[in-house]
Write a protein that holds these residues in place. Structure first.
Motif, short mmCIF file in Angstrom:
data_model
loop_
_atom_site.label_atom_id
_atom_site.label_comp_id
_atom_site.label_asym_id
_atom_site.label_seq_id
_atom_site.Cartn_x
_atom_site.Cartn_y
_atom_site.Cartn_z
N LEU A 53 104.52 -5.41 -28.43
CA LEU A 53 103.41 -4.70 -27.78
C LEU A 53 103.73 -4.37 -26.33
CD1 LEU A 53 100.22 -6.55 -29.12
CD2 LEU A 53 101.36 -4.51 -30.03
N GLY A 58 102.20 -2.33 -23.43
CA GLY A 58 101.76 -3.37 -22.50
C GLY A 58 102.18 -3.10 -21.07
N GLY A 132 97.08 -10.31 -30.33
CA GLY A 132 97.32 -8.90 -30.04
C GLY A 132 96.16 -8.25 -29.31
N THR A 136 95.94 -7.12 -25.25
CA THR A 136 95.68 -5.72 -24.95
C THR A 136 94.52 -5.54 -23.99
OG1 THR A 136 96.54 -5.05 -27.11
CG2 THR A 136 95.10 -3.48 -25.97
#
Length: 422
Positions: A53, A58, A132, A136
């Motif tokens: 990510l 990210g 996740g 985020t």
């Protein structure tokens, strides 16, 4: 291009990445034998997921500085997939990708830290979804608040997002968070408290029931964490200079003092100093010195270590008094230690601390930063965790928890002492 500083950053990144396997051993040794695979897999799962990510989006959220913004919420669309940072600029002192790699390891370890609060009772799939989503909407933005950089009015780089740079415009001094007391430890500790409340207590939760199954694992994990922490703290200077050396020395002094303080509290309170206490004390000192390592004289780093070691040794008892099951003391060590280290700077930061020639402004901005991150992380972690629990379920069945979740969740056992076919 400064090859020395480039090598320094890359080595520091490798050291910080090692901290996540180190955390897996530290946490793995603290749980019961039938949950060790589950516990360690949550760290390795975070390593895999957040690593991907970070590359995909990210970094673009955490560091939208190439678009010249220090806004609280922003994204640099040109950096999605790292497209815009593949080649260094003509005046770059190190490759942007070295910084990308270094900050990736921070994101990974921060998410992994949260898992300690839900040991022995969490579904792996649910954890991965939480990891996740939380990364985020919480870690990536908070990293931007603290670590981001943008272009000032004169075209020069201004380091720090709205927390570290923006508060300086109001109070005249900026928040000091050298390596992540707010973005990493307070952030993870607040999320850990939220998840502990969402998942509830383990079966039979009370003091003395759940004991570490493998103290040597705990000591090994603490040693790897301490080793990697030199990259975490000294590497945050992004240059092999005197400030990095100061951070390095303070990363020896504070955890050493905290280890001694924790053992002393154990001796006074329980009659015996323990190996797990030594490991936990060292980690508490490492947590506390993280925001402060570049801004304290070494003597004051020792004092901080003594305060943090003693305070965290007492703080881990809060879960029994207040009734929340933070399995591996993420709240007592990381949240409390992060708060102590961040607020301590308001008193003893070189040149700006209240007792070091400054006024109350440094303490005020440190408190604003600490509690802004705490509240933001806690609220969103609780909402995300609650949503997962009410939909797919976050917690395993009680009977699976009692039996040990390694075979139920992963189909493996941590220790096979006899060949079943023999």
């Amino acid at each position: 291009m400064d090859q020395g500083n480039t090598a320094f950053i890359l080595i520091a990144a490798a050291l910080v990445l090692l901290m996540t396997p180190g955390l897996a051993f530290f946490y793995g040794g603290l749980v019961k034998a039938k949950s060790v695979i589950s516990m360690m897999m949550m760290s390795f799962g975070a390593l895999g997921l957040i690593g991907v990510l970070w590359v995909l989006y990210g970094y673009a959220i955490a560091f939208p500085g190439s678009s010249g913004t220090l806004a609280p919420w922003a994204i640099d669309w040109s950096a999605v997939g790292l497209t815009s940072v593949l080649e260094p600029g003509a005046d770059a002192t190190y490759p942007p990708l070295a910084f990308v790699a270094f900050q990736a390891t921070f994101a990974i370890i921060t998410v992994a830290l949260v898992s300690g609060a839900i040991a022995d009772r969490a579904k792996f799939g649910a954890w991965m979804i939480f990891a996740g989503v939380w990364a985020t909407v919480v870690y990536f933005p908070v990293a931007s608040w603290v670590f981001n950089f943008g272009l000032g009015d004169d075209g020069s780089f201004e380091y720090g997002g709205w927390i570290t740079h923006g508060l300086q415009d109001v109070f005249g001094v900026g928040v000091i968070d050298f390596a992540g007391g707010t973005a990493v430890h307070i952030n993870a500790g607040a999320a850990a408290l939220a998840l502990a409340l969402v998942l509830g207590k383990r079966v039979g939760f009370q003091k003395g029931v759940h004991v570490p199954h493998n103290p040597p694992f705990v000591l090994l994990g603490a040693g790897l964490l301490w080793f990697g922490w030199f990259g975490f703290n000294a590497g945050s200077e992004l240059a092999a200079d005197n400030t990095a050396a100061l951070a390095f020395v303070n990363t020896i002094a504070a955890p050493a003092a905290a280890l001694l303080a924790w053992l002393l509290v154990e001796k006074i309170k329980d009659g015996k100093p323990t190996s797990v206490g030594a490991a936990s004390g060292a980690v508490a000192g490492l947590v506390a010195i993280t925001p402060a390592c570049g801004s304290l004289d070494p003597v004051w780093a020792i004092v901080l270590g003594l305060v943090a070691g003693a305070a965290c040794a007492l703080a881990i008892e809060l879960k029994f008094k207040l009734g929340f099951d933070d399995s591996l003391d993420v709240v007592g060590i990381h949240l409390v230690g992060g708060l102590i280290g961040t607020l301590y700077l308001g008193f003893f930061a070189r040149g700006t601390g209240l007792f070091m020639g400054g006024d109350a402004s440094q303490l005020i901005v440190q408190a604003i930063a600490a509690f802004a991150v705490l509240i933001y992380s806690f609220v969103l972690a609780f909402v995300i965790g609650f949503a997962i629990e009410k939909t797919m379920g976050f917690r395993v069945k009680n009977e699976d928890e009692i039996a040990g979740i390694d075979t139920i969740v992963h189909g493996e056992a941590g220790y096979v002492l006899e060949d079943a076919k023999a």
